[in-house]
Design a protein around this motif. Sequence first.
Motif, short mmCIF file in Angstrom:
data_model
loop_
_atom_site.label_atom_id
_atom_site.label_comp_id
_atom_site.label_asym_id
_atom_site.label_seq_id
_atom_site.Cartn_x
_atom_site.Cartn_y
_atom_site.Cartn_z
N THR A 192 4.07 -6.37 -2.30
CA THR A 192 3.65 -6.52 -0.90
C THR A 192 4.14 -5.38 -0.02
OG1 THR A 192 5.56 -7.93 -0.45
CG2 THR A 192 3.47 -9.03 -0.97
N ILE A 193 5.16 -4.64 -0.45
CA ILE A 193 5.67 -3.53 0.36
C ILE A 193 4.82 -2.27 0.22
CG2 ILE A 193 8.03 -4.40 0.27
CD1 ILE A 193 8.57 -2.00 -1.68
N ILE A 194 3.91 -2.25 -0.76
CA ILE A 194 3.04 -1.09 -0.94
C ILE A 194 1.93 -1.16 0.10
CG2 ILE A 194 1.46 0.07 -2.52
CD1 ILE A 194 3.09 -1.14 -4.83
N LEU A 195 1.73 -0.08 0.81
CA LEU A 195 0.71 -0.06 1.85
C LEU A 195 -0.68 -0.19 1.24
CD1 LEU A 195 2.12 2.83 4.05
CD2 LEU A 195 2.34 0.38 4.43
N HIS A 196 -1.55 -0.90 1.96
CA HIS A 196 -2.92 -1.10 1.48
C HIS A 196 -3.70 0.20 1.50
CE1 HIS A 196 -2.42 -5.37 1.24
NE2 HIS A 196 -2.00 -5.43 2.49
N ARG A 197 -4.66 0.28 0.63
CA ARG A 197 -5.57 1.42 0.53
C ARG A 197 -4.86 2.71 0.13
NH1 ARG A 197 -9.89 -1.20 1.98
NH2 ARG A 197 -10.09 -2.39 3.87
#
Length: 170
Positions: free
Chosen positions: A152-157
């Motif tokens: 969840t800490i990984i930024l989207h896109r």
Amino acid sequence: MSIFHLPRHRLYWSSACRIPQVAISMSRKRWEQIKKNLHFNNNENLPKDRNDINRDKLFKLRPLLDILQQKFASQVIPQTLCVDEQIVPYKGKSLLKQYNPKKPNKWGYKIFVLCDNNGLIHNFEVYTGKILPAPGKKDIGASGNILLRLSTIILHRQNHLLFLTIDLLP
């Protein structure tokens, strides 16, 4: 104390087994005071119902764990990441202690970590007996749930290579 293992803490200051690196740094009385009074959460806020299924088993450590997670997540996240399980060795009495015969340290606390290829941790979660789905996501099984929770800490896109190396027991 983590380098020189003695069976009891008082032995670090005893005349028979004295470890100067420990004994010079702090008196035994001071060590016992700190050990007795070190708290990370207010025990008065501890939920009274021990049988509540939503009770946080890590309540007493939760503030410390939250701060560590924030610090780890604030690092620059590289493109290649891995989700793995680790055992933090512990042989004392604890309801959270796990046994894994495949690990070098067979008894201890199981922690799932999201780390990069340099071994730096970016997110972690202590196993407390159940792996819930990520917030707002469906339950897709233990391995999938932990992968989604830690990532969840990984930024989207953004493109990342995410490897999963854990073998969870049902």
